[in-house]
Write a protein that holds these residues in place. Structure first.
Motif, PDB file in Angstrom:
ATOM      1  N   ASP A  14       0.783  -1.229   0.000  1.00  0.00           N
ATOM      2  CA  ASP A  14       0.000   0.000   0.000  1.00  0.00           C
ATOM      3  C   ASP A  14       0.819   1.284   0.000  1.00  0.00           C
ATOM      4  O   ASP A  14       0.318   2.332  -0.376  1.00  0.00           O
ATOM      5  N   ASN A  15       2.066   1.207   0.465  1.00  0.00           N
ATOM      6  CA  ASN A  15       2.851   2.445   0.500  1.00  0.00           C
ATOM      7  C   ASN A  15       4.314   2.169   0.196  1.00  0.00           C
ATOM      8  O   ASN A  15       4.770   1.022   0.210  1.00  0.00           O
ATOM      9  N   ALA A  16       5.034   3.232  -0.065  1.00  0.00           N
ATOM     10  CA  ALA A  16       6.428   3.123  -0.500  1.00  0.00           C
ATOM     11  C   ALA A  16       7.322   2.506   0.576  1.00  0.00           C
ATOM     12  O   ALA A  16       8.239   1.746   0.260  1.00  0.00           O
ATOM     13  N   ALA A  17       7.067   2.811   1.838  1.00  0.00           N
ATOM     14  CA  ALA A  17       7.900   2.276   2.918  1.00  0.00           C
ATOM     15  C   ALA A  17       7.761   0.761   3.019  1.00  0.00           C
ATOM     16  O   ALA A  17       8.753   0.045   3.188  1.00  0.00           O
ATOM     17  N   ASP A  18       6.513   0.263   2.930  1.00  0.00           N
ATOM     18  CA  ASP A  18       6.292  -1.181   2.997  1.00  0.00           C
ATOM     19  C   ASP A  18       6.923  -1.896   1.809  1.00  0.00           C
ATOM     20  O   ASP A  18       7.529  -2.964   1.950  1.00  0.00           O
ATOM     21  N   LEU A  19       6.805  -1.302   0.634  1.00  0.00           N
ATOM     22  CA  LEU A  19       7.400  -1.876  -0.566  1.00  0.00           C
ATOM     23  C   LEU A  19       8.925  -1.878  -0.465  1.00  0.00           C
ATOM     24  O   LEU A  19       9.583  -2.862  -0.816  1.00  0.00           O
ATOM     25  N   ALA A  20       9.494  -0.808   0.042  1.00  0.00           N
ATOM     26  CA  ALA A  20      10.950  -0.731   0.194  1.00  0.00           C
ATOM     27  C   ALA A  20      11.450  -1.801   1.165  1.00  0.00           C
ATOM     28  O   ALA A  20      12.484  -2.443   0.916  1.00  0.00           O
TER      29      ALA A  20
END
Length: 159
Positions: A74-80
């Protein structure tokens, strides 16, 4: 090599987090045992488990449910964080599902249960909210006769 897999909730309430971390750490950071850790690297329990596994010196296997799995973050931090953990994995198993569906998630959980010696379940004990949820994978693992260790703080409900 002793293989420990994980299944667990994506959302862990703050009042359960320290208990969950301690339980995972106790399972992974035993003395003088080579551990292979299997995780789908989903947000929540899977990422906590993978991070602790690497910290404890375990060999990480990333089980990727689908070709478009990255789109479910859902967000860039989780994907990173997912990408960082995946890059640190010793091996990657990519299932043949093109899209992230409940069936793909169930297949990934079943793969982990099929290939571990012990399954850790970060689980409140309630039924799964969709096919492939934690309750489904715990039930599947138990039908295999796989040892399942449930890690959850009593009295805490997930959001």
């Amino acid at each position: 090599m002793y293989r420990i897999g994980v299944t667990g909730h994506r959302s862990i309430p703050a009042e359960a987090e320290a208990h969950v971390l301690a339980g995972i750490r106790a399972a992974l950071c035993g003395p003088d045992r080579a551990v292979q850790a299997l995780s789908s690297l989903a947000v929540g329990a899977d990422q906590l488990f993978a991070d602790l596994a690497l910290t404890c010196g375990a060999e990480l296997t990333a089980v990727i449910p689908s070709g478009d799995y990255e789109a479910c973050f859902d967000n860039a931090a989780d994907l990173a964080r997912y990408r960082t953990l995946k890059a640190r994995a010793a091996r990657e198993v990519r299932l043949d599902f093109p899209h992230s569906t409940d069936e793909a998630y169930y297949a990934a959980g079943a793969y982990i249960a099929d290939h571990c010696d012990r399954l850790l379940a970060v689980w409140d004990g309630l039924p799964a909210r969709g096919l492939g949820g934690t309750g489904d994978i715990v039930t599947y693992a138990r039908t295999l006769g796989r040892p399942v260790t449930v890690i959850w703080r009593d009295g805490v409900l997930r959001g």
